[in-house]
Design a protein around this motif. Structure first.
Motif, PDB file in Angstrom:
ATOM      1  N   SER A   1     -17.120  -8.758  -5.013  1.00  0.00           N
ATOM      2  CA  SER A   1     -15.736  -8.314  -4.915  1.00  0.00           C
ATOM      3  C   SER A   1     -14.855  -9.315  -5.641  1.00  0.00           C
ATOM      4  O   SER A   1     -15.301 -10.430  -5.957  1.00  0.00           O
ATOM      5  CB  SER A   1     -15.296  -8.184  -3.455  1.00  0.00           C
ATOM      6  OG  SER A   1     -15.395  -9.430  -2.793  1.00  0.00           O
ATOM      7  N   GLY A   2     -13.616  -8.911  -5.912  1.00  0.00           N
ATOM      8  CA  GLY A   2     -12.655  -9.825  -6.503  1.00  0.00           C
ATOM      9  C   GLY A   2     -12.366  -9.619  -7.975  1.00  0.00           C
ATOM     10  O   GLY A   2     -11.512 -10.305  -8.537  1.00  0.00           O
ATOM     11  N   GLY A   3     -13.080  -8.707  -8.614  1.00  0.00           N
ATOM     12  CA  GLY A   3     -12.801  -8.453 -10.014  1.00  0.00           C
ATOM     13  C   GLY A   3     -11.484  -7.725 -10.196  1.00  0.00           C
ATOM     14  O   GLY A   3     -10.841  -7.314  -9.235  1.00  0.00           O
ATOM     15  N   GLY A   4     -11.088  -7.596 -11.460  1.00  0.00           N
ATOM     16  CA  GLY A   4      -9.846  -6.888 -11.744  1.00  0.00           C
ATOM     17  C   GLY A   4      -9.330  -7.187 -13.127  1.00  0.00           C
ATOM     18  O   GLY A   4     -10.041  -7.727 -13.968  1.00  0.00           O
ATOM     19  N   LEU A   5      -8.063  -6.825 -13.338  1.00  0.00           N
ATOM     20  CA  LEU A   5      -7.395  -7.034 -14.613  1.00  0.00           C
ATOM     21  C   LEU A   5      -6.442  -8.213 -14.485  1.00  0.00           C
ATOM     22  O   LEU A   5      -5.647  -8.280 -13.537  1.00  0.00           O
ATOM     23  CB  LEU A   5      -6.625  -5.772 -14.994  1.00  0.00           C
ATOM     24  CG  LEU A   5      -5.738  -5.856 -16.238  1.00  0.00           C
ATOM     25  CD1 LEU A   5      -6.574  -6.106 -17.479  1.00  0.00           C
ATOM     26  CD2 LEU A   5      -4.915  -4.571 -16.370  1.00  0.00           C
ATOM     27  N   VAL A   6      -6.528  -9.137 -15.423  1.00  0.00           N
ATOM     28  CA  VAL A   6      -5.674 -10.318 -15.391  1.00  0.00           C
ATOM     29  C   VAL A   6      -5.276 -10.675 -16.812  1.00  0.00           C
ATOM     30  O   VAL A   6      -6.015 -10.383 -17.763  1.00  0.00           O
ATOM     31  CB  VAL A   6      -6.416 -11.494 -14.699  1.00  0.00           C
ATOM     32  CG1 VAL A   6      -7.620 -11.923 -15.495  1.00  0.00           C
ATOM     33  CG2 VAL A   6      -5.478 -12.654 -14.437  1.00  0.00           C
ATOM     34  N   GLN A   7      -4.127 -11.295 -16.960  1.00  0.00           N
ATOM     35  CA  GLN A   7      -3.685 -11.729 -18.284  1.00  0.00           C
ATOM     36  C   GLN A   7      -4.385 -13.018 -18.688  1.00  0.00           C
ATOM     37  O   GLN A   7      -4.842 -13.790 -17.840  1.00  0.00           O
ATOM     38  CB  GLN A   7      -2.174 -11.937 -18.284  1.00  0.00           C
ATOM     39  CG  GLN A   7      -1.375 -10.643 -18.228  1.00  0.00           C
ATOM     40  CD  GLN A   7       0.107 -10.884 -18.436  1.00  0.00           C
ATOM     41  OE1 GLN A   7       0.629 -11.959 -18.155  1.00  0.00           O
ATOM     42  NE2 GLN A   7       0.799  -9.864 -18.934  1.00  0.00           N
TER      43      GLN A   7
ATOM     44  N   ALA B   1     -15.989  -8.873 -18.940  1.00  0.00           N
ATOM     45  CA  ALA B   1     -17.382  -8.457 -18.750  1.00  0.00           C
ATOM     46  C   ALA B   1     -17.543  -7.910 -17.332  1.00  0.00           C
ATOM     47  O   ALA B   1     -16.640  -8.042 -16.499  1.00  0.00           O
ATOM     48  CB  ALA B   1     -18.332  -9.631 -18.950  1.00  0.00           C
ATOM     49  N   VAL B   2     -18.712  -7.339 -17.084  1.00  0.00           N
ATOM     50  CA  VAL B   2     -19.117  -7.045 -15.715  1.00  0.00           C
ATOM     51  C   VAL B   2     -19.855  -8.284 -15.204  1.00  0.00           C
ATOM     52  O   VAL B   2     -20.771  -8.776 -15.865  1.00  0.00           O
ATOM     53  CB  VAL B   2     -20.033  -5.809 -15.639  1.00  0.00           C
ATOM     54  CG1 VAL B   2     -20.485  -5.584 -14.200  1.00  0.00           C
ATOM     55  CG2 VAL B   2     -19.308  -4.578 -16.166  1.00  0.00           C
TER      56      VAL B   2
ATOM     57  N   TRP C   1     -30.054  -8.493  -7.043  1.00  0.00           N
ATOM     58  CA  TRP C   1     -28.850  -8.347  -7.855  1.00  0.00           C
ATOM     59  C   TRP C   1     -27.813  -7.497  -7.131  1.00  0.00           C
ATOM     60  O   TRP C   1     -28.160  -6.553  -6.417  1.00  0.00           O
ATOM     61  CB  TRP C   1     -29.183  -7.671  -9.184  1.00  0.00           C
ATOM     62  CG  TRP C   1     -30.019  -8.506 -10.097  1.00  0.00           C
ATOM     63  CD1 TRP C   1     -31.373  -8.556 -10.153  1.00  0.00           C
ATOM     64  CD2 TRP C   1     -29.531  -9.418 -11.084  1.00  0.00           C
ATOM     65  NE1 TRP C   1     -31.771  -9.448 -11.124  1.00  0.00           N
ATOM     66  CE2 TRP C   1     -30.654  -9.992 -11.708  1.00  0.00           C
ATOM     67  CE3 TRP C   1     -28.264  -9.813 -11.508  1.00  0.00           C
ATOM     68  CZ2 TRP C   1     -30.553 -10.933 -12.732  1.00  0.00           C
ATOM     69  CZ3 TRP C   1     -28.158 -10.740 -12.524  1.00  0.00           C
ATOM     70  CH2 TRP C   1     -29.284 -11.296 -13.130  1.00  0.00           C
ATOM     71  N   GLY C   2     -26.556  -7.835  -7.349  1.00  0.00           N
ATOM     72  CA  GLY C   2     -25.482  -6.983  -6.890  1.00  0.00           C
ATOM     73  C   GLY C   2     -25.210  -5.885  -7.895  1.00  0.00           C
ATOM     74  O   GLY C   2     -25.835  -5.825  -8.958  1.00  0.00           O
ATOM     75  N   GLN C   3     -24.239  -5.025  -7.574  1.00  0.00           N
ATOM     76  CA  GLN C   3     -23.933  -3.875  -8.424  1.00  0.00           C
ATOM     77  C   GLN C   3     -22.962  -4.236  -9.539  1.00  0.00           C
ATOM     78  O   GLN C   3     -22.789  -3.456 -10.482  1.00  0.00           O
ATOM     79  CB  GLN C   3     -23.338  -2.738  -7.580  1.00  0.00           C
ATOM     80  CG  GLN C   3     -21.845  -2.862  -7.269  1.00  0.00           C
ATOM     81  CD  GLN C   3     -21.520  -3.945  -6.264  1.00  0.00           C
ATOM     82  OE1 GLN C   3     -22.401  -4.529  -5.629  1.00  0.00           O
ATOM     83  NE2 GLN C   3     -20.232  -4.212  -6.094  1.00  0.00           N
ATOM     84  N   GLY C   4     -22.347  -5.392  -9.459  1.00  0.00           N
ATOM     85  CA  GLY C   4     -21.444  -5.841 -10.508  1.00  0.00           C
ATOM     86  C   GLY C   4     -19.990  -5.560 -10.210  1.00  0.00           C
ATOM     87  O   GLY C   4     -19.661  -4.598  -9.505  1.00  0.00           O
ATOM     88  N   THR C   5     -19.129  -6.406 -10.732  1.00  0.00           N
ATOM     89  CA  THR C   5     -17.693  -6.211 -10.610  1.00  0.00           C
ATOM     90  C   THR C   5     -17.046  -6.471 -11.971  1.00  0.00           C
ATOM     91  O   THR C   5     -17.402  -7.430 -12.651  1.00  0.00           O
ATOM     92  CB  THR C   5     -17.091  -7.118  -9.520  1.00  0.00           C
ATOM     93  OG1 THR C   5     -15.705  -6.804  -9.336  1.00  0.00           O
ATOM     94  CG2 THR C   5     -17.218  -8.597  -9.860  1.00  0.00           C
ATOM     95  N   GLN C   6     -16.136  -5.602 -12.356  1.00  0.00           N
ATOM     96  CA  GLN C   6     -15.524  -5.685 -13.678  1.00  0.00           C
ATOM     97  C   GLN C   6     -14.409  -6.722 -13.694  1.00  0.00           C
ATOM     98  O   GLN C   6     -13.531  -6.730 -12.825  1.00  0.00           O
ATOM     99  CB  GLN C   6     -14.956  -4.324 -14.085  1.00  0.00           C
ATOM    100  CG  GLN C   6     -14.226  -4.318 -15.421  1.00  0.00           C
ATOM    101  CD  GLN C   6     -15.153  -4.489 -16.600  1.00  0.00           C
ATOM    102  OE1 GLN C   6     -16.200  -3.842 -16.669  1.00  0.00           O
ATOM    103  NE2 GLN C   6     -14.789  -5.363 -17.542  1.00  0.00           N
ATOM    104  N   VAL C   7     -14.447  -7.576 -14.690  1.00  0.00           N
ATOM    105  CA  VAL C   7     -13.362  -8.522 -14.956  1.00  0.00           C
ATOM    106  C   VAL C   7     -12.831  -8.218 -16.350  1.00  0.00           C
ATOM    107  O   VAL C   7     -13.601  -8.226 -17.323  1.00  0.00           O
ATOM    108  CB  VAL C   7     -13.841  -9.978 -14.869  1.00  0.00           C
ATOM    109  CG1 VAL C   7     -12.747 -10.930 -15.363  1.00  0.00           C
ATOM    110  CG2 VAL C   7     -14.248 -10.320 -13.440  1.00  0.00           C
ATOM    111  N   THR C   8     -11.542  -7.948 -16.439  1.00  0.00           N
ATOM    112  CA  THR C   8     -10.920  -7.650 -17.724  1.00  0.00           C
ATOM    113  C   THR C   8      -9.759  -8.602 -17.933  1.00  0.00           C
ATOM    114  O   THR C   8      -8.863  -8.695 -17.085  1.00  0.00           O
ATOM    115  CB  THR C   8     -10.415  -6.203 -17.782  1.00  0.00           C
ATOM    116  OG1 THR C   8     -11.504  -5.310 -17.536  1.00  0.00           O
ATOM    117  CG2 THR C   8      -9.819  -5.895 -19.150  1.00  0.00           C
TER     118      THR C   8
END
Length: 122
Positions: A7-13, A91-92, A112-119
């Motif tokens: 958890s904790g992924g997302g979109l950031v500048q 990346a994921v 392995w986890g399912q992955g979280t997207q970081v953009t």
């Protein structure tokens, strides 16, 4: 079996920060090395950082000085604090753990986890 949930992924500048978490659950007997990997579109999955059960850490050169890996063994949780994020960090992100289960204490499995997207936007 061992389940890993990120958890904790997302979109950031660009220049911003994010903190990823990975909670391990299931029939855990012992967790050894835990790690974060990432996979950008069209590229191979690569190691970002790893931490042993004793707290020894290892980082990819591209994230040294910006990312910090840590773990809470009592909570079976892995963290990745990501600072000074760059667009190339997009990346994921996947959590990985080497662990044994109560049903097979002599066998170290790779989970392995399912992955979280970081953009990271520029």
């Amino acid at each position: 079996q061992v389940q890993l949930v990120e958890s904790g992924g997302g979109l950031v500048q660009s220049g911003g920060s994010l903190r990823l978490s990975c909670a391990a659950s299931g029939s855990i007997f012992s967790i050894y090395t835990m790690a974060w990997y990432r996979q950008a579109p069209g590229k191979q999955r690569r190691l970002v950082a790893a931490i042993s059960s004793g707290g020894i850490t290892n980082y990819a050169d591209s994230v040294k000085g910006r990312f910090t890996i840590s773990r809470d063994n009592a909570k079976n949780t892995l963290y990745l604090q990501m600072n000074s994020l760059k667009p190339e960090d997009t990346a994921v992100y996947y959590c990985n753990a080497a662990a044994t289960t109560r049903q097979a204490m002599g066998v170290i499995g790779d989970y392995w986890g399912q992955g979280t997207q970081v953009t990271v936007s520029s």
